[in-house]
Enzyme design. Structure first.
Site, PDB file in Angstrom:
ATOM      1  N   HIS A 132       0.863  -1.189   0.000  1.00 43.60           N
ATOM      2  CA  HIS A 132       0.000   0.000   0.000  1.00 43.60           C
ATOM      3  C   HIS A 132       0.895   1.233   0.000  1.00 43.60           C
ATOM      4  CE1 HIS A 132      -4.109   1.707   1.096  1.00 43.60           C
ATOM      5  NE2 HIS A 132      -3.316   2.769   1.026  1.00 43.60           N
ATOM      6  N   HIS A 168       1.272   4.919  -2.165  1.00 40.39           N
ATOM      7  CA  HIS A 168       0.764   5.865  -3.169  1.00 40.39           C
ATOM      8  C   HIS A 168       1.912   6.619  -3.818  1.00 40.39           C
ATOM      9  CE1 HIS A 168      -3.606   5.626  -2.341  1.00 40.39           C
ATOM     10  NE2 HIS A 168      -3.219   5.288  -1.122  1.00 40.39           N
ATOM     11  N   ASP A 192       1.844   9.370  -5.685  1.00 34.79           N
ATOM     12  CA  ASP A 192       1.793  10.823  -5.547  1.00 34.79           C
ATOM     13  C   ASP A 192       2.037  11.283  -4.110  1.00 34.79           C
ATOM     14  OD1 ASP A 192      -0.603   9.747  -4.744  1.00 34.79           O
ATOM     15  OD2 ASP A 192      -1.877  11.010  -6.003  1.00 34.79           O
ATOM     16  N   GLY A 238      -9.421   7.778  -2.325  1.00 32.30           N
ATOM     17  CA  GLY A 238     -10.047   9.078  -2.145  1.00 32.30           C
ATOM     18  C   GLY A 238     -10.756   9.167  -0.805  1.00 32.30           C
ATOM     19  N   HIS A 249      -9.866   0.745  -0.533  1.00 29.33           N
ATOM     20  CA  HIS A 249      -9.704   1.545   0.679  1.00 29.33           C
ATOM     21  C   HIS A 249     -11.011   1.478   1.471  1.00 29.33           C
ATOM     22  CE1 HIS A 249      -6.114   3.423  -1.048  1.00 29.33           C
ATOM     23  NE2 HIS A 249      -5.943   4.116   0.072  1.00 29.33           N
ATOM     24  N   GLU A 307     -10.778   3.248   6.966  1.00 31.50           N
ATOM     25  CA  GLU A 307      -9.635   4.102   7.314  1.00 31.50           C
ATOM     26  C   GLU A 307     -10.103   5.351   8.042  1.00 31.50           C
ATOM     27  OE1 GLU A 307      -6.098   6.718   5.101  1.00 31.50           O
ATOM     28  OE2 GLU A 307      -7.794   5.966   3.937  1.00 31.50           O
ATOM     29  N   ASP A 315       1.987   3.719   3.150  1.00 29.48           N
ATOM     30  CA  ASP A 315       0.928   4.535   2.555  1.00 29.48           C
ATOM     31  C   ASP A 315       1.520   5.664   1.714  1.00 29.48           C
ATOM     32  OD1 ASP A 315      -1.621   5.348   1.905  1.00 29.48           O
ATOM     33  OD2 ASP A 315      -2.173   6.015   3.901  1.00 29.48           O
TER      34      ASP A 315
END
Length: 336
Positions: A9, A11, A13, A172, A199, A202, A277
């Site tokens: 997991h 990301h 960006d 998102g 997701h 969370e 993350d």
């Protein structure tokens, strides 16, 4: 403490190489001309947000750095270098191709550019295997608000499946509309044979984990709020759905390392994997997560099991998993 070897997991960006991101943001006019590196650092590492939605705006800035083919290539290439330096042997890097079309690229061109970076990284940083997960996005007040872009994401993911892309995600702000509205998209994905993680659980809504399981998710991104109800936790444990737990990232949702439910999940027998993350936004990496958990009382045996859980849950091929298990066993044998 045993080393971390996997990232399921992660990301793209939120994990950019900071010096590159700064220079690119300046070149793309995403920040003011007088923005210093220190200014940029403070923007990326700011944590005093009033709302989750406000915090998510950071991704707009990093996405602005990734709107050309070269910048998309370079973003994953430099991340691969960093991951190899950290000792990671396998990483599934996720991003949303639909977020990188502001400069005129199609989602197909975006994915192709990222995969070119993965290919060059495989040549130059061969000790880490990088695979890509493409993200569907929560946007607007209904799943229909982003229907066309999400459908295109599924189509592009299907096209590149097995060619560097290994799965889908739904990312998102998960509380913006009824969660189950997105179920139809995963029905389409299953028709293409695309594995997917979602997701869920969370941001305070443990019931979303149950809904993600009802959507036949292969894995759950985060999933920690399943502990809110004993029956939810019981189902997660019984079904052995892998959880992509990201302890440091979750501190922004009111947890401390001590109150974080990761130890409860481990003790209950959940199939836990440990991840960072967003390496840049959270100022962490998988090895740091392992170190923190070790200091919280998680044993070496439990941490090694988290690594093997991640390999088992990976979306790569069975042959690749076999090789990853061998490499992990050799590294852990040398460690002891």
């Amino acid at each position: 403490m045993v080393p971390a070897l996997t990232e399921l997991h992660l990301h793209l960006d939120g994990s950019l190489y900071l010096p590159w991101a700064y220079e690119t943001a300046k070149r793309q006019k995403a920040v003011k001309d007088d923005c210093t590196f220190e200014d940029f650092y403070m923007m990326m590492y700011r944590t005093d947000y009033k709302t989750t939605e406000e915090a998510f705006l950071k991704f707009d800035l990093t996405c602005a750095c990734m709107q050309t083919k070269k910048d998309l290539h370079d973003s994953v290439y430099y991340l691969a270098r960093e991951l190899q330096d950290l000792g990671i042997i396998y990483a599934e890097v996720r991003f949303a191709s639909q977020q990188h079309c502001l400069g005129g690229l199609s989602q197909d061109e975006v994915v192709s550019a990222v995969l070119s970076g993965v290919s060059d990284a495989a040549r130059d940083y061969p000790r880490v295997m990088i695979r890509i997960i493409n993200c569907l996005m929560h946007k607007g007040n209904s799943a229909k608000d982003n229907d066309a872009q999400n459908r295109e994401t599924i189509e592009v993911t299907g096209k590149y499946l097995g060619k560097g892309v290994v799965g889908l995600d739904l990312a998102g702000y998960e509380n913006n509309c009824p969660f189950e509205e997105y179920a139809y998209l995963f029905e389409i994905a299953r028709g293409y044979g695309i594995p997917y993680t979602i997701h869920a659980g969370e941001m305070g809504e443990g019931k979303h984990v149950m809904q993600a399981l009802d959507m036949h998710a292969d894995r759950i991104g985060h999933g920690i709020d399943c502990v809110q109800d004993e029956s939810w936790l019981k189902r997660v444990v019984e079904e052995q759905v892998p959880l992509e737990v990201c302890p440091t990232s979750n501190l922004s949702f009111g947890f401390t390392y001590v109150s974080h439910p990761v130890r409860q999940l481990l003790e209950a027998g959940a199939k836990v994997t440990i991840n960072s993350d967003n390496m840049m936004f959270s100022q962490t990496c998988a090895s740091n997560e392992y170190l923190i958990l070790s200091r919280m009382g998680v044993s070496d045996a439990q941490l090694m099991q988290c690594t093997y859980n991640a390999i088992d849950a990976a979306f790569c091929t069975e042959e690749e998993k076999k090789d990853l298990r061998r490499r992990a066993a050799e590294i852990y044998a040398d460690h002891h």
